[in-house]
Motif scaffolding. Structure first.
Motif, mmCIF file in Angstrom:
data_model
loop_
_atom_site.group_PDB
_atom_site.id
_atom_site.type_symbol
_atom_site.label_atom_id
_atom_site.label_comp_id
_atom_site.label_asym_id
_atom_site.label_seq_id
_atom_site.Cartn_x
_atom_site.Cartn_y
_atom_site.Cartn_z
ATOM 1 N N TYR A 173 -20.895 42.151 10.766
ATOM 2 C CA TYR A 173 -20.900 41.125 11.805
ATOM 3 C C TYR A 173 -19.950 41.461 12.944
ATOM 4 C CZ TYR A 173 -23.817 38.105 8.977
ATOM 5 O OH TYR A 173 -24.862 37.594 8.273
ATOM 6 N N VAL A 174 -18.701 41.758 12.618
ATOM 7 C CA VAL A 174 -17.729 42.044 13.680
ATOM 8 C C VAL A 174 -17.978 43.420 14.283
ATOM 9 C CG1 VAL A 174 -15.283 42.282 14.206
ATOM 10 C CG2 VAL A 174 -16.036 40.521 12.615
ATOM 11 N N GLY A 175 -18.192 44.417 13.438
ATOM 12 C CA GLY A 175 -18.318 45.774 13.941
ATOM 13 C C GLY A 175 -19.643 46.103 14.583
ATOM 14 N N ALA A 176 -20.691 45.356 14.279
ATOM 15 C CA ALA A 176 -22.011 45.691 14.817
ATOM 16 C C ALA A 176 -22.617 44.545 15.612
ATOM 17 C CB ALA A 176 -22.950 46.087 13.667
ATOM 18 N N VAL A 177 -22.816 43.406 14.966
ATOM 19 C CA VAL A 177 -23.570 42.323 15.599
ATOM 20 C C VAL A 177 -22.807 41.740 16.781
ATOM 21 C CG1 VAL A 177 -24.623 40.078 15.228
ATOM 22 C CG2 VAL A 177 -24.742 41.806 13.431
ATOM 23 N N LEU A 178 -21.550 41.350 16.566
ATOM 24 C CA LEU A 178 -20.811 40.694 17.643
ATOM 25 C C LEU A 178 -20.448 41.657 18.763
ATOM 26 C CD1 LEU A 178 -18.511 38.150 15.802
ATOM 27 C CD2 LEU A 178 -20.535 37.738 17.149
ATOM 28 N N VAL A 179 -20.163 42.916 18.429
ATOM 29 C CA VAL A 179 -19.927 43.896 19.480
ATOM 30 C C VAL A 179 -21.193 44.100 20.305
ATOM 31 C CG1 VAL A 179 -19.323 46.303 19.923
ATOM 32 C CG2 VAL A 179 -18.078 45.009 18.210
ATOM 33 N N LEU A 180 -22.350 44.104 19.647
ATOM 34 C CA LEU A 180 -23.616 44.192 20.370
ATOM 35 C C LEU A 180 -23.818 42.973 21.267
ATOM 36 C CD1 LEU A 180 -26.326 45.589 20.885
ATOM 37 C CD2 LEU A 180 -27.237 44.379 18.896
ATOM 38 N N PHE A 181 -23.524 41.775 20.750
ATOM 39 C CA PHE A 181 -23.604 40.575 21.578
ATOM 40 C C PHE A 181 -22.699 40.686 22.798
ATOM 41 C CE2 PHE A 181 -24.978 37.478 17.988
ATOM 42 C CZ PHE A 181 -26.224 38.073 17.996
ATOM 43 N N LEU A 182 -21.496 41.200 22.600
ATOM 44 C CA LEU A 182 -20.539 41.322 23.698
ATOM 45 C C LEU A 182 -21.056 42.270 24.767
ATOM 46 C CD1 LEU A 182 -17.727 40.459 24.651
ATOM 47 C CD2 LEU A 182 -16.794 42.419 23.447
ATOM 48 N N PHE A 183 -21.615 43.408 24.369
ATOM 49 C CA PHE A 183 -22.170 44.345 25.342
ATOM 50 C C PHE A 183 -23.385 43.754 26.052
ATOM 51 C CE2 PHE A 183 -19.671 47.602 23.154
ATOM 52 C CZ PHE A 183 -19.251 48.367 24.224
ATOM 53 N N VAL A 184 -24.216 43.032 25.320
ATOM 54 C CA VAL A 184 -25.399 42.426 25.936
ATOM 55 C C VAL A 184 -24.992 41.374 26.960
ATOM 56 C CG1 VAL A 184 -27.385 40.938 25.477
ATOM 57 C CG2 VAL A 184 -26.967 42.920 24.035
ATOM 58 N N VAL A 185 -24.043 40.529 26.608
ATOM 59 C CA VAL A 185 -23.599 39.481 27.524
ATOM 60 C C VAL A 185 -22.958 40.077 28.773
ATOM 61 C CG1 VAL A 185 -21.939 37.596 27.789
ATOM 62 C CG2 VAL A 185 -23.365 37.709 25.762
ATOM 63 N N MET A 186 -22.196 41.170 28.605
ATOM 64 C CA MET A 186 -21.481 41.750 29.743
ATOM 65 C C MET A 186 -22.378 42.631 30.603
ATOM 66 S SD MET A 186 -17.848 42.737 27.926
ATOM 67 C CE MET A 186 -17.167 43.351 29.459
ATOM 68 N N MET A 187 -23.412 43.234 30.033
ATOM 69 C CA MET A 187 -24.221 44.192 30.786
ATOM 70 C C MET A 187 -25.479 43.596 31.390
ATOM 71 S SD MET A 187 -23.914 47.571 28.323
ATOM 72 C CE MET A 187 -24.927 48.534 29.422
ATOM 73 N N LEU A 188 -26.049 42.545 30.783
ATOM 74 C CA LEU A 188 -27.293 41.992 31.314
ATOM 75 C C LEU A 188 -27.088 41.143 32.551
ATOM 76 C CD1 LEU A 188 -29.428 40.993 28.209
ATOM 77 C CD2 LEU A 188 -29.704 42.924 29.726
ATOM 78 N N ASP A 189 -25.882 40.656 32.758
ATOM 79 C CA ASP A 189 -25.575 39.815 33.914
ATOM 80 C C ASP A 189 -26.532 38.619 33.973
ATOM 81 O OD1 ASP A 189 -24.254 38.931 36.131
ATOM 82 O OD2 ASP A 189 -25.307 40.248 37.535
ATOM 83 N N VAL A 190 -26.586 37.876 32.874
ATOM 84 C CA VAL A 190 -27.477 36.721 32.782
ATOM 85 C C VAL A 190 -26.905 35.571 33.600
ATOM 86 C CG1 VAL A 190 -28.596 35.111 31.202
ATOM 87 C CG2 VAL A 190 -28.203 37.470 30.509
ATOM 88 N N ASP A 191 -27.760 34.921 34.353
ATOM 89 C CA ASP A 191 -27.334 33.773 35.148
ATOM 90 C C ASP A 191 -27.308 32.546 34.240
ATOM 91 O OD1 ASP A 191 -26.653 32.021 37.107
ATOM 92 O OD2 ASP A 191 -28.490 32.208 38.282
ATOM 93 N N PHE A 192 -26.141 32.283 33.658
ATOM 94 C CA PHE A 192 -26.028 31.179 32.711
ATOM 95 C C PHE A 192 -26.106 29.829 33.403
ATOM 96 C CE2 PHE A 192 -24.076 34.728 30.494
ATOM 97 C CZ PHE A 192 -24.635 34.611 29.233
ATOM 98 N N ALA A 193 -25.758 29.774 34.687
ATOM 99 C CA ALA A 193 -25.887 28.512 35.419
ATOM 100 C C ALA A 193 -27.343 28.103 35.541
ATOM 101 C CB ALA A 193 -25.245 28.647 36.795
ATOM 102 N N ALA A 194 -28.229 29.086 35.741
ATOM 103 C CA ALA A 194 -29.656 28.766 35.823
ATOM 104 C C ALA A 194 -30.229 28.405 34.450
ATOM 105 C CB ALA A 194 -30.425 29.946 36.411
ATOM 106 N N LEU A 195 -29.688 29.004 33.392
ATOM 107 C CA LEU A 195 -30.175 28.697 32.056
ATOM 108 C C LEU A 195 -29.782 27.299 31.611
ATOM 109 C CD1 LEU A 195 -29.519 32.056 30.167
ATOM 110 C CD2 LEU A 195 -31.675 31.209 31.072
#
Length: 206
Positions: free
Chosen positions: A62-84
């Motif tokens: 979880y910490v070494g794979a899943v959450l690190v993957l979540f962190l990279f996805v959140v930081m790299m996709l540049d999702v507009d959370f205000a629109a969501l």
């Protein structure tokens, strides 16, 4: 107070505080970091109870794979959370219903333990003595024999959730590249290659 009890209260307090910060933080990156902190303290609690396999799996998977993957996805996709967040209110009744069901289940479990504590002390599957079998081996016997079907169902649900999260994320991104299988299969050599006659002593002008 013994040293084990002191560490238990320390890990439990930090875990509850970090879990509250996960759902209250407005920045998704901060939420992921607080979730990593909660999982690390949960691994510490598993270590105190003697379940070292679950503690290591919690850190490695979880910490070494899943959450690190979540962190990279959140930081790299540049999702507009205000629109969501504009469509949050229409899903609020469904989320409140699911939360209420989970709360009722937790109350029933705690109530059963308080009213009839012998239920928690009498598991259906007998626990082997620690000197006869390690907890890792005992967990493997239980998961892959008695609960093998439920284990596979959990894996299928996680796969569907992962595919759904990818589809929902890419649907809102205008920069996402989509694959056209038909165009790739039906393309000709002339569409992908071009042979140019370059004169001697002159460069190629693109």
């Amino acid at each position: 107070m013994t040293l084990v009890a002191l560490f238990f209260y320390l890990f439990a307090a930090v875990m509850v505080a970090s879990a509250l910060l996960v759902i209250s933080s407005r920045n998704p990156v901060h939420s992921v970091l607080f979730l990593i902190l909660a999982f690390l303290n949960g691994a510490g609690l598993f270590m105190l109870t003697g379940a070292e396999f679950l503690a290591l799996i919690l850190i490695v998977v979880y910490v070494g794979a899943v959450l690190v993957l979540f962190l990279f996805v959140v930081m790299m996709l540049d999702v507009d959370f205000a629109a969501l967040r504009h469509g949050v209110m229409q899903y609020l009744p469904v989320g409140a219903t699911v939360g209420l069901v989970l709360l009722v289940e937790l109350v029933l479990v705690l109530g059963a333990y308080t009213i009839a504590p012998v239920i928690a002390g009498a598991p259906v599957v007998p626990i082997p003595p620690p000197d006869a079998m390690t907890n890792t081996e005992a967990l493997g016997h239980v998961i892959y024999t008695k609960y093998a079907f439920y284990f596979q169902i959990c894996g299928l649900i996680l796969l569907v959730a992962m595919v759904g999260a990818i589809v929902l994320t890419l649907r809102h991104s205008s920069r996402a590249k989509r694959q056209d299988v038909g165009a790739q299969v039906s393309r000709r050599r002339e569409d992908t290659m071009e042979v140019r006659d370059v004169a001697s002593g002159r460069g190629l002008q693109l």
